[in-house]
Design a protein around this motif. Structure first.
Motif, PDB file in Angstrom:
ATOM      1  N   LEU A 604       0.837  -1.199   0.000  1.00 54.61           N
ATOM      2  CA  LEU A 604       0.000   0.000   0.000  1.00 54.61           C
ATOM      3  C   LEU A 604       0.870   1.246   0.000  1.00 54.61           C
ATOM      4  CD1 LEU A 604      -2.818   1.315   0.216  1.00 54.61           C
ATOM      5  CD2 LEU A 604      -2.609   1.119   2.714  1.00 54.61           C
ATOM      6  N   GLN A 605       0.624   2.126  -0.947  1.00 48.03           N
ATOM      7  CA  GLN A 605       1.374   3.373  -1.032  1.00 48.03           C
ATOM      8  C   GLN A 605       1.272   4.147   0.283  1.00 48.03           C
ATOM      9  OE1 GLN A 605       0.042   5.932  -4.179  1.00 48.03           O
ATOM     10  NE2 GLN A 605       1.701   7.390  -3.926  1.00 48.03           N
ATOM     11  N   GLY A 606       2.410   4.622   0.762  1.00 52.14           N
ATOM     12  CA  GLY A 606       2.457   5.351   2.015  1.00 52.14           C
ATOM     13  C   GLY A 606       2.997   4.531   3.162  1.00 52.14           C
ATOM     14  N   GLU A 607       2.950   3.204   3.039  1.00 54.21           N
ATOM     15  CA  GLU A 607       3.486   2.363   4.100  1.00 54.21           C
ATOM     16  C   GLU A 607       5.005   2.217   3.996  1.00 54.21           C
ATOM     17  OE1 GLU A 607      -0.419  -0.430   5.068  1.00 54.21           O
ATOM     18  OE2 GLU A 607       1.260  -1.295   3.958  1.00 54.21           O
ATOM     19  N   GLU A 608       5.536   2.363   2.780  1.00 49.64           N
ATOM     20  CA  GLU A 608       6.978   2.393   2.550  1.00 49.64           C
ATOM     21  C   GLU A 608       7.233   3.376   1.419  1.00 49.64           C
ATOM     22  OE1 GLU A 608       9.188  -1.482   2.660  1.00 49.64           O
ATOM     23  OE2 GLU A 608       7.178  -2.332   2.558  1.00 49.64           O
ATOM     24  N   VAL A 614       7.570  -0.323  -5.465  1.00 52.89           N
ATOM     25  CA  VAL A 614       7.570  -0.739  -6.865  1.00 52.89           C
ATOM     26  C   VAL A 614       8.560  -1.874  -7.086  1.00 52.89           C
ATOM     27  CG1 VAL A 614       8.064   0.007  -9.227  1.00 52.89           C
ATOM     28  CG2 VAL A 614       6.782   1.511  -7.699  1.00 52.89           C
ATOM     29  N   ARG A 615       9.721  -1.796  -6.437  1.00 57.53           N
ATOM     30  CA  ARG A 615      10.699  -2.871  -6.585  1.00 57.53           C
ATOM     31  C   ARG A 615      10.153  -4.188  -6.027  1.00 57.53           C
ATOM     32  NH1 ARG A 615      14.795  -0.754  -4.122  1.00 57.53           N
ATOM     33  NH2 ARG A 615      14.898  -1.992  -2.211  1.00 57.53           N
ATOM     34  N   ARG A 616       9.506  -4.136  -4.878  1.00 59.15           N
ATOM     35  CA  ARG A 616       8.920  -5.348  -4.309  1.00 59.15           C
ATOM     36  C   ARG A 616       7.811  -5.886  -5.214  1.00 59.15           C
ATOM     37  NH1 ARG A 616       7.051  -4.813   1.722  1.00 59.15           N
ATOM     38  NH2 ARG A 616       6.398  -6.943   1.175  1.00 59.15           N
ATOM     39  N   CYS A 624       0.299  -7.471  -4.857  1.00 51.21           N
ATOM     40  CA  CYS A 624      -0.557  -6.410  -5.378  1.00 51.21           C
ATOM     41  C   CYS A 624      -0.035  -5.076  -4.846  1.00 51.21           C
ATOM     42  CB  CYS A 624      -1.999  -6.594  -4.926  1.00 51.21           C
ATOM     43  SG  CYS A 624      -2.757  -8.160  -5.402  1.00 51.21           S
ATOM     44  N   LEU A 625      -0.083  -4.061  -5.688  1.00 46.73           N
ATOM     45  CA  LEU A 625       0.343  -2.723  -5.289  1.00 46.73           C
ATOM     46  C   LEU A 625      -0.823  -1.770  -5.469  1.00 46.73           C
ATOM     47  CD1 LEU A 625       2.388  -0.556  -4.468  1.00 46.73           C
ATOM     48  CD2 LEU A 625       3.186  -0.500  -6.849  1.00 46.73           C
TER      49      LEU A 625
END
Length: 747
Positions: A604-608, A614-616, A624-625
């Motif tokens: 989830l965007q904002g958690e890292e 994106v690399r993960r 899922c991203l």
């Protein structure tokens, strides 16, 4: 039908100058060298097509693509006729070589402007070095290129020389809101001092002073102590470090280069400042051109922030009488109180009384302070600090006066982010089309290119946004109407039948335009357009699925029905999903839903940090991203790590987006439709960018799922939005989309 056809799956079974800090200075390349190279170029030079062939021939098995060849020809013709050119070049076209090759046939520097750091890095680190080496035998020399950034991107030796670890007061002693405790700043000060010392050491080693070359980097607070915004610079002639200035050296290299790579923000500042930053040139290439108008609008935007007024008062205090400094502080306090009382959002009926009073106080206080400081002179004891104080005060004064004028051409609003740490009074131009018309095209040929320049199948909307005069769309002729009916353009029902093959070419239906099919061009006075298509066979590689059975979205966040649809689609594939959401709340709800009901890794965007996420996402095949608007353009994941792109709702601007709302209101007031003229084109560009995340290479296959039924059911704007998308094969049947995803999941 060939193997790998996703549609088949659905139907039956897709050179650096050295400048240093306290070191010997190496001067820029001599003018005589440049003159001799220019003379060689004026001789019998190769054509753009020959340079392109040499560039692609340097790659094993490489060959020029039709889209690149069309771009080369069109650019050379427009340079010769002094016309401007809009070029839509889809993902995979190789458009950078398509414009760089003809650029080398033009005398003098050619400027290439990009919107993103990613594209700038691709040009400078990959495309240009490869091109320069490949064309050297043809040109008899290796072409040169340079990167030009804003002055604040470079280390400033004067600023670094005058900085001390206990300065400026506002960064070390004014703890940010919510920091708590009185001891935190001590640790911060120690960390900051170490970073400043690192910058001093680096200044002795670096050749360019470019922040992007500092590894590991420093935080923004430390960099501000070692860099100089353009408005605060005293100029090389009045600066003791002028001969060693990294920013001036970058401009010198740019003047001598064949190709100069810059960014839209600096290009905008250059236009607004009278075009004295970017070197004179005959050809300007604007890549990612759909972003240019917004960047120009941002460059012309100004704001008043209480904290900035407070800092300016502290910085100017040694140069002012006590009462003048106190007046600045009182103006800042008045603005802080007024912003606390004012509601967030656009100001539609004049500045409220408290805000007007604060701006009036600030105007008077800054005028008094500027008169007291006077002109910056070469023999001033500290001209750098004096110019810094004066520049900030001048900007505050200009902004206060602009807000008090309440021009019909400006939009003002109160900004209060959700975290509550920052309040601002902002003003921006209602439109920048006039600015672009006046300043962008004068005395140069402009080539504007992007993967998303046509909206609804035409260039007209983007052309007008870029300040070009575009003719209105003409009604179709009887023959064209008959052809549209014969090819199914007037009846879209067949495309939703899973047992039906793709229909004949249709401009209204995504997935039906054959690769390489000619598109109707748009042109106007002094400009023309070209759509070179894409090498991808979208109709075979991907599906556009619209969940037409879902209720029309009406509440914020992720509706329950859309959540269930998301679960079914992601489950059918087994992850590999990029979720693009209209709000942070919707993205978070989606992540929580999948985490609760599946075992799939959900990012989830904002958690890292975004690069790490994106690399993960690339490395963890079943992940899922999920995220919001910055993911709609910033993710490039070719291969099977991303085979499903889910869009929760059509990305219309929110009603509280001040500029979009003001522009729509202006159109409404003029008798037009603000929604159709402003909101729909914004949604079309955003949607095309988001949908474009799926197919990034010729081997990619997958599904774009739009969980907003309006893309199918809205008769007014649905067809326009669909015509703005890549031509995927189209369906509204959920079992068809799930079946394709299941087959991909097994592959």
């Amino acid at each position: 039908m060939p193997d790998g056809d996703l549609r088949h799956d659905v139907i039956g079974a897709n050179g650096v100058v050295g400048y240093g800090y306290g070191r010997t200075v190496t001067p820029p390349r001599a003018a005589t060298s440049s003159a001799s190279s220019r003379t060689r170029r004026r001789g019998a030079r190769p054509s753009g097509a020959e340079l392109l062939e040499a560039a692609v021939g340097a790659v094993p098995g490489g060959s020029a693509r039709p889209g690149q060849q069309q771009m080369v020809t069109a650019i050379e013709e427009c340079v010769a006729t002094r016309e401007h050119l809009l070029v839509q070049a889809g993902t995979g076209t190789g458009k950078s070589l398509g414009y760089l090759a003809p650029a080398l046939t033009v005398d003098g520097p050619v400027v290439v402007s990009t919107a993103t750091l990613a594209l700038q890095a691709q040009l400078v680190e990959h495309d240009l070095p490869r091109l320069a080496k490949a064309v050297k035998p043809l040109l008899g020399r290796e072409p040169t290129f340079a990167v030009l950034k804003g002055r604040h991107h470079y280390l400033c030796l004067a600023r670094l020389d005058s900085s001390t670890e206990d300065e400026p007061v506002d960064t070390l002693f004014d703890a940010p809101a919510g920091s708590g405790g009185g001891t935190r700043w001590l640790g911060e000060a120690g960390r900051l001092g170490k970073q400043v010392q690192r910058l001093r050491d680096w200044a002795m080693e670096t050749d360019t002073g470019d922040r992007d070359e500092l590894d590991p980097g420093v935080d923004d607070q430390a960099w501000r102590l070692a860099s100089m915004p353009a408005r605060e610079c005293v100029g090389a002639s009045r600066c003791g470090f002028g001969a060693e200035c990294f920013a001036e050296a970058s401009r010198a290299r740019a003047r001598e280069a064949d190709i100069v790579v810059t960014n839209h923000s600096l290009l905008a500042v250059d236009m607004l400042a009278g075009r004295h930053i970017v070197p004179p040139h005959k050809l300007l290439i604007v890549d990612e051109a759909h972003e240019l108008a917004d960047r120009v609008s941002s460059a012309a935007q100004a704001e008043l922030v209480p904290e900035l007024i407070d800092r300016s008062a502290k910085r100017a205090r040694p140069l002012l009488k006590p009462e003048a400094a106190e007046a600045l502080g009182e103006a800042g306090d008045a603005l802080a109180v007024a912003l606390t009382e004012a509601p967030a959002g656009r100001i539609t009926s004049g500045l409220p009384g408290p805000l007007r009073e604060a701006c009036t106080l600030l105007d008077a206080a800054t005028r008094t302070a500027l008169d007291a400081i006077g002109e910056v002179k070469a023999d001033d004891p500290d001209p750098v600090r004096k110019q810094q104080a004066k520049a900030v005060l001048d900007e505050l004064c200009t902004t206060a006066q602009r807000l008090l004028e309440e021009s019909d051409h400006d939009v003002a609003w109160v900004e209060k982010p959700d975290n509550g740490n920052r309040r601002a009074l902002v003003v921006a131009p209602l439109s920048v089309a006039g600015t672009l018309a006046t300043h962008l095209y004068e005395e140069r040929t402009v080539v504007a290119t992007s993967a998303t320049l046509t909206l609804g199948g035409r260039f007209d909307t983007v052309a007008r946004a870029l300040g070009l005069e575009a003719p209105p769309a003409t009604p179709p002729s009887p023959a064209a109407s008959a052809l549209a009916t014969a090819t199914g353009r007037a009846d879209r029902s067949a495309s939703a039948r899973a047992d039906a093959p793709p229909v004949a070419p249709s401009r209204d239906r995504p997935g039906s335009t054959p690769a390489g099919a000619a598109e109707p061009a748009t042109e106007g006075p002094g400009w023309r357009s070209l759509d070179v298509g894409s090498p991808f066979d979208y109709a075979r590689q991907g599906i556009l699925y619209v969940a037409a059975h879902l209720p029309r979205p009406s509440v914020s966040g992720l509706p329950e029905a859309a959540g269930e649809e998301l679960l079914a689609l992601v489950g059918a594939l087994g992850g590999r999903t990029l979720g693009l959401f209209s709000s942070r709340r919707a993205a978070q709800q989606a992540a929580e839903l999948l985490r609760a009901r599946t075992d799939l890794p959900v990012l989830l965007q904002g958690e890292e940090s975004l690069p790490l996420l994106v690399r993960r996402f690339k490395e963890e095949r079943s992940s899922c991203l999920f995220g919001v608007m910055s993911l709609w353009q910033g993710v490039d994941v070719p291969g099977d790590s991303c085979q499903l792109v889910v869009i929760d709702r059509l990305p219309f601007p929110r009603p509280d987006e001040p500029l979009a709302a003001a522009r729509a209101a202006a159109v409404d007031a003029g008798g037009g439709s603000g929604f159709a003229s402003v909101s729909v084109p914004i949604a079309a560009i955003r949607l095309a960018q988001g949908v474009g995340r799926l197919i990034r290479s010729t081997g990619d296959r997958g599904v774009v799922a739009v969980l907003d039924s309006r893309l199918e059911t809205a008769r007014g704007y649905g067809p326009f939005l669909r015509r703005s998308l890549p031509p995927f094969w189209y369906t509204t049947r959920p079992e068809v989309a799930r079946g394709a995803l299941e087959r991909l999941g097994r592959s």
